[in-house]
Design an enzyme around this catalytic site. Structure first.
Site, PDB file in Angstrom:
ATOM      1  CE  LYS A  84       0.462  12.248 -22.564  1.00  0.00           C
ATOM      2  NZ  LYS A  84       1.738  12.539 -23.249  1.00  0.00           N
ATOM      3  CG  ASN A 100      -2.553   7.008 -10.106  1.00  0.00           C
ATOM      4  OD1 ASN A 100      -2.972   6.660 -11.201  1.00  0.00           O
ATOM      5  ND2 ASN A 100      -1.307   6.741  -9.697  1.00  0.00           N
ATOM      6  CG  HIS A 102       2.190   3.320  -8.225  1.00  0.00           C
ATOM      7  ND1 HIS A 102       2.725   3.904  -9.352  1.00  0.00           N
ATOM      8  CD2 HIS A 102       3.220   2.697  -7.595  1.00  0.00           C
ATOM      9  CE1 HIS A 102       4.026   3.654  -9.400  1.00  0.00           C
ATOM     10  NE2 HIS A 102       4.351   2.926  -8.349  1.00  0.00           N
TER      11      HIS A 102
END
Length: 222
Positions: A84, A100, A102
């Site tokens: 999200k 984050n 990735h």
């Protein structure tokens, strides 16, 4: 040294969460304080419960107040397979405290809809010689925040999305805990930092951590 409390946001099975739980189990600098899921079906919740970590499920992941409240006293927030978008107002309140991971070498192969197998399919279709994992700060756009650290892996001529995904995931499980530990050692800086390879650990660096002879945009040999 006081342990930095870390909140981990998840949406899926939680292998990156497990890597964090394992790496920080006896860490003097950081601890997983809570795991927050975008939905009750996230398998990562069971991993957290087995580890005795507090869990929560967001009723409205697009509600910035709920997201910020769920992170509690965490000084660092880690998105580990969280699908999200963090609401802009929550990003503003948690500026430079949300990171984050990735599964590609950003800024390539990122953005809306670029997650999981889609990323590796796009990498293979492009013909690049390198892929890898990137840890970056979260801002208001998908995969566009400042890069903290990267770990490259080769793309092989016989790769499939699944074989490439497995190779990238292996380094994700190593990169993410190292970055969390280093940010915790630094006290979670209030401005973005770039971490580069420095022997067995990371050091604060002004230059990208990927310093290879291979250009990530170079086409792989057939």
């Amino acid at each position: 040294m006081t342990q930095i409390p870390v909140a981990v946001l998840v949406s899926g099975g939680g292998t990156n969460l497990q890597a964090l739980l394992d790496a920080l189990h006896d860490s003097p600098v950081a601890r997983i304080a809570r795991v927050i899921a975008s939905g009750a079906a996230a398998g990562a919740l069971e991993r957290a419960r087995r580890a005795g970590v507090h869990t929560a499920v967001l009723a409205h992941p697009d509600d910035p107040g709920e997201v910020v409240t769920a992170t509690g006293d965490a000084q660092l927030v880690v998105l580990a397979g969280y699908l999200k978008r963090i609401p802009a107002a929550a990003v503003a309140q948690l500026r430079w405290r949300v990171i984050n991971i990735h599964p590609a070498l950003l800024p390539a192969f990122g953005g809306p809809g670029m997650y999981g197998r889609r990323v590796h399919t796009a990498v293979l279709a492009s013909g690049v010689a390198l892929s890898g994992a990137t840890v970056h700060y979260v801002d208001e756009e998908y995969d566009r925040g400042p890069i903290i650290a990267q770990w490259p892996v080769p793309v092989r001529s016989d790769d499939t999305p699944d074989t490439l995904a497995a190779r990238v995931l292996e380094v994700e499980h190593r990169l993410l805990p190292q970055v969390v530990v280093e940010l915790a050692r630094l006290g979670v800086p209030e401005a973005p930092v770039r971490l580069g390879a420095g022997g067995p650990a990371f050091v604060v660096a002004d230059q990208p951590s990927v310093r290879l002879g291979d250009d990530p945009t170079q086409k792989r040999s057939q």
